[in-house]
Design an enzyme around this catalytic site. Structure first.
Site, PDB file in Angstrom:
ATOM      1  N   HIS A  39      -2.922 -20.383 -37.763  1.00 25.30           N
ATOM      2  CA  HIS A  39      -3.081 -21.606 -37.141  1.00 25.30           C
ATOM      3  C   HIS A  39      -1.518 -22.252 -37.007  1.00 25.30           C
ATOM      4  O   HIS A  39      -1.351 -23.502 -36.713  1.00 25.30           O
ATOM      5  CB  HIS A  39      -3.767 -22.652 -37.469  1.00 25.30           C
ATOM      6  CG  HIS A  39      -5.372 -22.180 -37.751  1.00 25.30           C
ATOM      7  ND1 HIS A  39      -5.907 -21.604 -39.027  1.00 25.30           N
ATOM      8  CD2 HIS A  39      -6.440 -22.008 -36.808  1.00 25.30           C
ATOM      9  CE1 HIS A  39      -7.192 -21.200 -38.740  1.00 25.30           C
ATOM     10  NE2 HIS A  39      -7.538 -21.448 -37.401  1.00 25.30           N
TER      11      HIS A  39
ATOM     12  N   HIS B 154      -7.739 -16.915 -31.823  1.00 23.87           N
ATOM     13  CA  HIS B 154      -7.458 -15.639 -32.479  1.00 23.87           C
ATOM     14  C   HIS B 154      -7.955 -14.239 -32.105  1.00 23.87           C
ATOM     15  O   HIS B 154      -8.097 -13.357 -32.855  1.00 23.87           O
ATOM     16  CB  HIS B 154      -8.161 -15.668 -33.932  1.00 23.87           C
ATOM     17  CG  HIS B 154      -7.772 -17.194 -34.667  1.00 23.87           C
ATOM     18  ND1 HIS B 154      -6.398 -17.612 -34.882  1.00 23.87           N
ATOM     19  CD2 HIS B 154      -8.534 -18.179 -35.007  1.00 23.87           C
ATOM     20  CE1 HIS B 154      -6.426 -18.590 -35.245  1.00 23.87           C
ATOM     21  NE2 HIS B 154      -7.765 -19.149 -35.489  1.00 23.87           N
TER      22      HIS B 154
END
Length: 331
Positions: free
Chosen positions: A219, A57
């Site tokens: 995700h 991320h």
């Protein structure tokens, strides 16, 4: 799979070594367990602000370690929560005697492992508090998650609380500020393509070339709906309406608007979307007073975007404006 990697199992460690080489003035890095620590930590008498989560991320969270923001970040494997011993190592390396605030995105593994580490540190006499970020309005009624996910609002919490800690705010004050930001921030994202986790080697989900996923998680979790690809105007509207209606945000509110790339969407498209969002908010009488545009909470190379709105007050605005020096944010 086409990626600039050597061994898929060593991606995070190699990336951390590169990060340390790129920013020696800001941070130091260890790889076993993996922890990214502000170069001057621990700072005596200052509350330490620690966050973390699975890698993939970036720049969240390691890119926000430095003066005016995080004391440390704990990166897990790609899309995998960091272990309690790694979180405890971050607490040990940053505790300056004034306590530690953990900023945790609301995912089951993250919450469990950070709270375990907090309990272990507490047994050693360290005052550790935990604040859960859960700003994703897309999963309000989902049965697939443990409540709302923590997404873009995490950047707001880390910046504002990090500024307060650097100014000498005590642990009670930092915890109150973090909870206040969480109560006033909302987000929602969408995807045009799926990410590919290096050790998996194939896209996380299937999405046809003429489809998009609305309400996607960072995700690759399912969104609210899989629908035909449409115009930028309609995409922004579909993200913004649930955000505004959730808090709700209302005419006369001053807000920070954060337009975020999921990793694969270029600034050309991101600025286009941001302009639409500002126009739609102006039509509602909501005043955009601060802005952030760019890839700050990504999902590897996934194409897509998210919008985050934070309702500002004078103190939150001042802390957002306070100087920051990290790999990803500088002003």
């Amino acid at each position: 799979m086409k990626k600039i990697i050597n061994d898929p199992s060593d991606v995070v460690a190699e990336s951390l070594r590169g990060m340390a080489a790129a920013h020696p003035e800001l941070l130091r890095v260890r790889t076993d367990p993996a922890v990214i620590v502000r170069s001057d930590a621990p700072v005596s008498g200052k509350v330490a602000v620690v966050s973390g989560g699975g890698s993939g991320h970036e720049p969240l969270h390691g890119g926000f370690v430095g003066a005016g923001m995080l004391s440390a970040a704990v990166p897990g494997a790609v899309f995998t929560s960091p272990t309690p011993d790694a979180v405890q190592a971050a607490i040990d390396e940053t505790n300056g005697g004034a306590g530690v605030l953990l900023v945790v995105k609301n995912y089951t593994g993250d919450v469990l492992n950070f709270e375990t580490a907090a309990e272990l540190a507490g047994m050693d006499g360290v005052d550790v508090r935990t604040v859960i970020v859960d700003d994703d309005v897309a999963v309000k009624d989902s049965t697939h998650t443990a409540g709302r996910r923590g997404v873009g609002g995490t950047v707001m919490v880390e910046k504002i609380v990090g500024a307060a800690a650097d100014r000498g705010a005590d642990l009670d004050r930092c915890e109150e500020l973090a909870k206040r930001v969480v109560s006033r921030v909302r987000s929602m994202g969408m995807a045009l393509t799926a990410p590919t986790v290096p050790h998996v080697g194939q896209p996380s989900f299937d999405l046809a070339g003429d489809e998009m996923e609305i309400g996607i998680g960072i995700h690759g979790e399912p969104g609210r709906a899989r629908v035909p690809l449409t115009s930028a105007d309609e995409i922004v509207q579909r993200l913004l309406d649930p955000i505004v209606e959730d808090l709700p945000f209302a005419a006369g509110d001053d807000v920070l608007l954060f337009t975020n790339s999921m990793g694969g969407t270029p600034l050309l498209e991101l600025y286009l979307a941001h302009g639409i969002a500002e126009r739609l908010l102006a039509e509602r009488g909501i005043r955009v007073q601060r802005r952030l545009v760019g890839p700050y909470v990504t999902s590897l190379e996934m194409q897509g975007m998210s919008l985050t709105l934070l309702k500002l007050d004078d103190e939150l605005t001042e802390l957002w404006d306070a100087p920051v020096q990290t790999a990803a944010l500088n002003w």
